[in-house]
Write a protein that holds these residues in place. Structure first.
Motif, PDB file in Angstrom:
ATOM      1  N   GLU A 302       0.822  -1.201   0.000  1.00  0.00           N
ATOM      2  CA  GLU A 302       0.000   0.000   0.000  1.00  0.00           C
ATOM      3  C   GLU A 302       0.859   1.255   0.000  1.00  0.00           C
ATOM      4  N   ALA A 303       1.957   1.233   0.740  1.00  0.00           N
ATOM      5  CA  ALA A 303       2.806   2.418   0.877  1.00  0.00           C
ATOM      6  C   ALA A 303       3.779   2.597  -0.282  1.00  0.00           C
ATOM      7  N   ASN A 304       3.914   1.561  -1.120  1.00  0.00           N
ATOM      8  CA  ASN A 304       4.942   1.603  -2.169  1.00  0.00           C
ATOM      9  C   ASN A 304       4.369   1.227  -3.535  1.00  0.00           C
ATOM     10  N   LYS A 305       3.170   1.720  -3.836  1.00  0.00           N
ATOM     11  CA  LYS A 305       2.507   1.354  -5.096  1.00  0.00           C
ATOM     12  C   LYS A 305       3.335   1.711  -6.318  1.00  0.00           C
ATOM     13  N   ASP A 306       3.917   2.895  -6.302  1.00  0.00           N
ATOM     14  CA  ASP A 306       4.681   3.321  -7.475  1.00  0.00           C
ATOM     15  C   ASP A 306       5.887   2.421  -7.711  1.00  0.00           C
ATOM     16  N   THR A 307       6.502   1.963  -6.626  1.00  0.00           N
ATOM     17  CA  THR A 307       7.675   1.088  -6.754  1.00  0.00           C
ATOM     18  C   THR A 307       7.320  -0.234  -7.381  1.00  0.00           C
ATOM     19  N   TRP A 308       6.377  -0.967  -6.776  1.00  0.00           N
ATOM     20  CA  TRP A 308       6.112  -2.307  -7.272  1.00  0.00           C
ATOM     21  C   TRP A 308       5.321  -2.319  -8.565  1.00  0.00           C
ATOM     22  N   SER A 309       4.522  -1.287  -8.819  1.00  0.00           N
ATOM     23  CA  SER A 309       3.793  -1.234 -10.083  1.00  0.00           C
ATOM     24  C   SER A 309       4.737  -1.195 -11.267  1.00  0.00           C
ATOM     25  N   ALA A 310       5.877  -0.547 -11.090  1.00  0.00           N
ATOM     26  CA  ALA A 310       6.856  -0.463 -12.176  1.00  0.00           C
ATOM     27  C   ALA A 310       7.459  -1.828 -12.509  1.00  0.00           C
ATOM     28  N   TRP A 311       7.411  -2.766 -11.553  1.00  0.00           N
ATOM     29  CA  TRP A 311       7.975  -4.082 -11.825  1.00  0.00           C
ATOM     30  C   TRP A 311       7.151  -4.855 -12.850  1.00  0.00           C
ATOM     31  N   ILE A 312       5.851  -4.579 -12.919  1.00  0.00           N
ATOM     32  CA  ILE A 312       4.957  -5.414 -13.729  1.00  0.00           C
ATOM     33  C   ILE A 312       4.256  -4.674 -14.852  1.00  0.00           C
ATOM     34  N   VAL A 313       4.599  -3.411 -15.040  1.00  0.00           N
ATOM     35  CA  VAL A 313       4.007  -2.671 -16.148  1.00  0.00           C
ATOM     36  C   VAL A 313       4.590  -3.190 -17.452  1.00  0.00           C
TER      37      VAL A 313
END
Length: 314
Positions: A302-313
């Motif tokens: 929840e606190a790091n959406k931008d970080t992990w979203s970039a892994w799977i875009v």
């Protein structure tokens, strides 16, 4: 245990859905290994939940830390999220040399695993943190079971680490006693620290213990690869392991078929990164504050959406 519809619904409830994520290439389950310490459970659960968010079918499989490489080489297991430079490098190198296992890069965490003692022991054992001073004080660390030898409390035997080999190579007056579990290891530390009782044990970082307790790592002869590979190296000309443990990255590895079967998942595993600080804080939430791995991993997501979203875009 498989990533269930409920878990996916939990992710959606946290607002973790994303429309631009890569599409899963196969619904065959990706099998991620779980071990027996909280940090690895957190790392793997975070990766699994991110892959599930991208549409992959995830299965978690309990496996021994070193023995898991047999399954990774055969393709029965697919991803291992924490191979520590300190204890797993030899097994990792042997597996990757077969071509059936690939190194997926660093996790972003840096590993230390070494003998450690509380600061109050420096009054009893002058000369610490030098290992020879520790050896001179071996009787101070004895227990009824090990006397007159000192006791070194090691991690679970499945963690490896060559502690018995080091004790023999350096001629130390210590007996290695392995804790049964990660939790038992730190329960003994807590008990000893509260009583100011003698103890020397396996401590690792990233972890909450080096921050919570005042103490130091024992200083052994500096590690070099030759120390492990060449018995003629070091103070004992007949035995290897007469030195400290290596330090360095915590790695990710995978079955070589991962990129062919699930290319988007392979890219996500390669992209995964997390800091020692984040991991130490999360392990503290689990081990000290009684939160579940699911609770803590969800909070990080929840606190790091931008970080992990970039892994799977895509």
């Amino acid at each position: 245990m498989r990533m269930t519809t409920l878990a996916a619904a939990t992710l959606a409830g946290l607002g973790l859905a994303g429309a631009a994520f890569a599409e899963a290439e196969s619904q065959e389950p990706i099998k991620l290994t779980l071990h027996d310490w909280s940090g690895q459970l957190l790392t793997t659960t975070i990766m699994g939940k991110v892959l599930a968010e991208a549409g992959y079918n995830i299965e978690y499989v309990q496996a021994d830390y070193i023995a898991q490489f047999a399954g990774l080489k055969s393709g029965d297991l697919h991803v291992a999220m924490e191979i520590w430079e300190t204890t797993g490098r030899e097994a990792m190198d042997e597996a990757t040399a077969t071509g059936n296992v690939v190194n997926m890069g660093e996790t972003g965490m840096k590993a230390i695993e070494e003998w450690w003692y509380p600061a109050y022991m420096e009054e009893t054992c002058p000369g610490l943190p030098d290992w020879q001073a520790l050896n001179d004080c071996a009787r101070e660390f004895a227990t009824p079971e090990t006397s007159p030898m000192g006791r070194y409390l090691g991690g679970p035997v499945t963690w490896g680490g060559f502690d018995e080999e080091r004790v023999e190579a350096l001629g130390m007056d210590f007996e290695v006693v392995h804790a049964g579990t990660d939790a038992a290891l730190f329960a003994e530390l807590e008990s000893a620290y509260q009583r100011k009782a003698p103890i020397v044990l396996w401590i690792y970082s990233p972890h909450w213990a080096p921050a919570k307790y005042e103490g130091s790592f024992v200083e052994f002869p500096a590690y070099t690869p030759e120390c492990y590979d060449d018995p003629a190296w070091g103070s004992n000309p007949d035995m290897a392991y007469d030195c400290g443990k290596p330090t360095g990255p915590i790695w990710k590895v995978a079955w070589s078929g991962l990129a062919e079967t699930w290319p988007g998942a392979a890219k996500a595993v390669e992209a995964f990164t997390i800091s020692n600080e984040d991991m130490g804080a999360m392990v503290g939430e689990v081990d000290l504050n009684g939160k579940s791995v699911d609770e803590v991993s969800d909070a990080w997501l929840e606190a790091n959406k931008d970080t992990w979203s970039a892994w799977i875009v895509d």
